[in-house]
Motif scaffolding. Structure first.
Motif, PDB file in Angstrom:
ATOM      1  N   GLN A   1       0.826  -1.199   0.000  1.00  0.00           N
ATOM      2  CA  GLN A   1       0.000   0.000   0.000  1.00  0.00           C
ATOM      3  C   GLN A   1       0.866   1.256   0.000  1.00  0.00           C
ATOM      4  N   LEU A   2       0.401   2.264  -0.720  1.00  0.00           N
ATOM      5  CA  LEU A   2       0.975   3.605  -0.659  1.00  0.00           C
ATOM      6  C   LEU A   2       0.114   4.421   0.293  1.00  0.00           C
ATOM      7  N   VAL A   3       0.754   5.088   1.260  1.00  0.00           N
ATOM      8  CA  VAL A   3       0.034   5.874   2.260  1.00  0.00           C
ATOM      9  C   VAL A   3       0.447   7.341   2.117  1.00  0.00           C
ATOM     10  N   VAL A   4      -0.544   8.226   2.015  1.00  0.00           N
ATOM     11  CA  VAL A   4      -0.288   9.654   1.888  1.00  0.00           C
ATOM     12  C   VAL A   4      -0.891  10.360   3.094  1.00  0.00           C
ATOM     13  N   LEU A   5      -0.069  11.110   3.831  1.00  0.00           N
ATOM     14  CA  LEU A   5      -0.535  11.858   4.993  1.00  0.00           C
ATOM     15  C   LEU A   5      -0.793  13.303   4.594  1.00  0.00           C
ATOM     16  N   GLU A   6      -1.956  13.823   4.990  1.00  0.00           N
ATOM     17  CA  GLU A   6      -2.371  15.177   4.622  1.00  0.00           C
ATOM     18  C   GLU A   6      -2.970  15.877   5.835  1.00  0.00           C
ATOM     19  N   PRO A   7      -3.071  17.208   5.799  1.00  0.00           N
ATOM     20  CA  PRO A   7      -3.766  17.918   6.874  1.00  0.00           C
ATOM     21  C   PRO A   7      -5.239  17.514   6.943  1.00  0.00           C
TER      22      PRO A   7
ATOM     23  N   PHE B   1      -4.588  14.482  11.601  1.00  0.00           N
ATOM     24  CA  PHE B   1      -4.192  14.482  10.204  1.00  0.00           C
ATOM     25  C   PHE B   1      -5.015  13.445   9.452  1.00  0.00           C
ATOM     26  N   ARG B   2      -4.899  13.462   8.156  1.00  0.00           N
ATOM     27  CA  ARG B   2      -5.644  12.556   7.284  1.00  0.00           C
ATOM     28  C   ARG B   2      -4.697  11.526   6.685  1.00  0.00           C
ATOM     29  N   MET B   3      -5.165  10.297   6.539  1.00  0.00           N
ATOM     30  CA  MET B   3      -4.393   9.223   5.927  1.00  0.00           C
ATOM     31  C   MET B   3      -5.163   8.673   4.724  1.00  0.00           C
ATOM     32  N   ARG B   4      -4.564   8.795   3.541  1.00  0.00           N
ATOM     33  CA  ARG B   4      -5.129   8.195   2.337  1.00  0.00           C
ATOM     34  C   ARG B   4      -4.347   6.919   2.033  1.00  0.00           C
ATOM     35  N   ILE B   5      -5.032   5.871   1.591  1.00  0.00           N
ATOM     36  CA  ILE B   5      -4.429   4.555   1.403  1.00  0.00           C
ATOM     37  C   ILE B   5      -4.742   4.059  -0.005  1.00  0.00           C
ATOM     38  N   PHE B   6      -3.687   3.732  -0.752  1.00  0.00           N
ATOM     39  CA  PHE B   6      -3.833   3.192  -2.098  1.00  0.00           C
ATOM     40  C   PHE B   6      -3.263   1.781  -2.134  1.00  0.00           C
ATOM     41  N   ASN B   7      -4.045   0.825  -2.612  1.00  0.00           N
ATOM     42  CA  ASN B   7      -3.541  -0.528  -2.784  1.00  0.00           C
ATOM     43  C   ASN B   7      -2.532  -0.585  -3.924  1.00  0.00           C
TER      44      ASN B   7
END
Length: 277
Positions: free
Chosen positions: A47-53, A59-65
């Motif tokens: 997974q690719l994880v992107v941390l954002e405000p 904070f926000r965590m977006r998760i891409f398989n």
């Protein structure tokens, strides 16, 4: 532009983490996420994880398989991010707000409350999620639960005897599951122990799946097969799962940082800046 990343894992379920909380990075889409996750031509990860405000949490965590699809939740990734953050945090995800707390036993994650409604999984049509009247060869009578993302669980005599590499994608893409499904095969070894293998939606066979461990434990508890605190043993190692009386699921287990690096954004088709930061 060069983008810094941190490579992490939870019991072998590995992640590339991009931190855009303070410094903006180009917008990540399915194609660029899959390119970064590719183990032959990219950095390589489940997974690719992107941390954002976030305006709702710390904070926000977006998760891409690995296939580029964006998903609602990932328990192992939440533990990894809890370790990276270094202190207690409330984290916004597509599946809701979760909490992570580093401790001497690893990272404890409050995963929220499970959902059992057929339309909450979701399924294509109404049926009893406690015992779905469906089957795929020897995999029959599953239970379904949503723990931030959708899971179906089969209890079998021996998880190792199931050809999950073949049956997993067939079940994942069945028309019964309009948003696809994570597939779990589990063997109850005692009132406090479960052995588990997972075919993860969009990622395939995985050494560990935190939400899969949660969903399987909850499914076993609903059927009265185990107590409300269990150890779920995955190929990558064990996770402790508790279903509290208030309905919250608590998952505790290890996470680790593997290494740090940076890459050229244009190598993965990243050009336009996003809005993070």
């Amino acid at each position: 532009m060069r983008i810094e990343f941190t490579k992490m894992h939870g019991l072998g379920n590995d992640f590339v983490v991009l931190d855009a909380r303070e410094r903006a990075i180009p917008e990540i889409d399915a194609e660029s996420a899959a390119a970064i996750a590719d183990r032959h031509t990219g950095i390589g990860c489940d997974q690719l994880v992107v941390l954002e405000p976030s305006s709702q949490a710390d904070f926000r965590m977006r998760i891409f398989n690995a296939d580029g699809s964006e998903v609602e939740a990932c328990g192992n990734a939440t533990r990894a991010i809890g370790l990276l953050h270094g202190e207690a945090a409330r984290i916004e995800t597509l599946g809701g707000i979760v909490s992570a707390q580093p401790s001497k036993d690893g990272v404890a994650v409050e995963m929220g409350k499970p959902r059992f409604g057929w339309n909450e999984i979701p399924l294509a049509y109404a049926m009893d999620t406690h015992s779905l009247p469906v089957g795929w060869e020897e995999l029959t009578d599953p239970i379904a639960v949503n723990v931030g993302n959708p899971h179906v669980i089969f209890f079998v005599p021996d998880t190792g005897a199931v050809d999950l590499a073949r049956l997993g994608p067939e079940i994942e893409h069945d028309q019964l599951f309009p948003e696809r499904i994570n597939v779990n095969v589990a063997t109850i070894t005692s009132r406090g122990s479960i052995r588990l293998r997972v075919w993860e939606r969009g990622a395939g066979l995985t050494r560990a799946c935190g939400t899969g461990a949660c969903a399987t434990a909850i499914g076993a508890m609903r059927r009265g097969l185990v107590d409300r605190k269990v150890i779920v043993k995955l190929p990558g190692g064990p996770l402790a799962i508790e279903w509290r009386e208030d309905g919250e699921i608590i998952m505790t287990g290890p996470a680790a940082e593997s290494f740090r690096g940076e890459f050229d954004a244009t190598a993965y088709g990243l050009f336009a800046f996003g809005t993070a930061g």
